[in-house]
Design a protein around this motif. Sequence first.
Motif, PDB file in Angstrom:
ATOM      1  N   ARG A  99     -33.141  25.551 -45.891  1.00 45.10           N
ATOM      2  CA  ARG A  99     -32.437  26.205 -44.775  1.00 45.10           C
ATOM      3  C   ARG A  99     -32.797  27.687 -44.685  1.00 45.10           C
ATOM      4  O   ARG A  99     -32.555  28.313 -43.648  1.00 45.10           O
TER       5      ARG A  99
ATOM      6  N   SER B 258     -27.735  26.419 -40.264  1.00 45.71           N
ATOM      7  CA  SER B 258     -28.323  25.097 -40.098  1.00 45.71           C
ATOM      8  C   SER B 258     -27.279  24.076 -39.671  1.00 45.71           C
ATOM      9  O   SER B 258     -27.546  23.206 -38.828  1.00 45.71           O
TER      10      SER B 258
ATOM     11  N   ILE C 141     -27.257  28.072 -44.824  1.00 44.29           N
ATOM     12  CA  ILE C 141     -26.640  26.746 -44.720  1.00 44.29           C
ATOM     13  C   ILE C 141     -25.770  26.660 -43.471  1.00 44.29           C
ATOM     14  O   ILE C 141     -25.830  25.690 -42.704  1.00 44.29           O
TER      15      ILE C 141
ATOM     16  N   ARG D 297     -33.967  33.990 -43.251  1.00 41.94           N
ATOM     17  CA  ARG D 297     -34.385  32.592 -43.379  1.00 41.94           C
ATOM     18  C   ARG D 297     -35.912  32.466 -43.503  1.00 41.94           C
ATOM     19  O   ARG D 297     -36.530  31.565 -42.970  1.00 41.94           O
TER      20      ARG D 297
END
Length: 312
Positions: A186, A27, A24, A159
């Motif tokens: 994400r 991103s 998160i 990721r």
Amino acid sequence: MTNNDLTFTTLGSGVMGCAIMGGIMASLIELRSGKEIPQDDTPSHLPGKFIACDMRKEAETQVQNALGHYKLPLTTLTNENLRGTKEADIILLACKPWAFKDVLGAEGMKEALAGKLLISILAGVTAEQIEEFLYDNDASAQYKCHIVKVMPNTASMVRESTTVIAARNPPLPETQLTLATWIFSRIGRVAHLPASVMDAATALVGSGPAFVAVMLEAMADGAVAMGIPRAEAQMMAAQTMRGTAALVLNGEHPAILKDKVCTPGGCTIGGIMAMEEAGVRGGVSRAIREATMVSSKLGQGVAGSNVNGTWR
């Protein structure tokens, strides 16, 4: 334009909790720098503040080492789950599966969760089990939170996770489902499936990296036995798996991909015959089935143990 005004708390800040928060955060940095452009399905309100809760004092250092470089608002709390939940808009339940009743059963926790999004990544524990424990089939929605069961995997750290989000009946509010989908997008790819197959999804997605790692190691071992140095053999095996997976994700059917490589009388079909004779296909399938059965028992406290009374 999105607002980063939500607070994201994780109850359990081990590998998965940090990996998800890290995805998160990365991103958000990309959105702010313009490297990532908001899409039509990007929620209007996103997490902007993070709270990492854990029972272990050493987790504070681990969290800061893993996430501090993002320079985003991050608080670490030890034995303060209630405070972290009170301050949150989104709560990630990332403790051990058999510890969820201790975590959510703390005094004041039900009230602290009211109206919020509770995301559970606990293997073998359904959203219905959590809801029944919290509310004891109380029909009143006054104090209820919105619960969603999600299964990511350890590739969250790079990721490249595969995450399965379980459907609810009645369904989650659209804004909550969109937010949950955005969060796990994400850290990789997201699939939405019925709750009835979540134990199988746990086996395939959650346990799958271990099964793949065993096969990768076996391929490297074979190459080492035939004279290739260990480091190169491991890299070559990993890249071969990565490339093959990319072809499948690009639309190639595994069986067709295999047939394209199997020249009549060639080395590949010889190797395939050896695998078939060894029962590799059946063994891998059985591993998924066995892991599915174990997953179905985790939430009942049948499998595993709460080592030294800790959870993460």
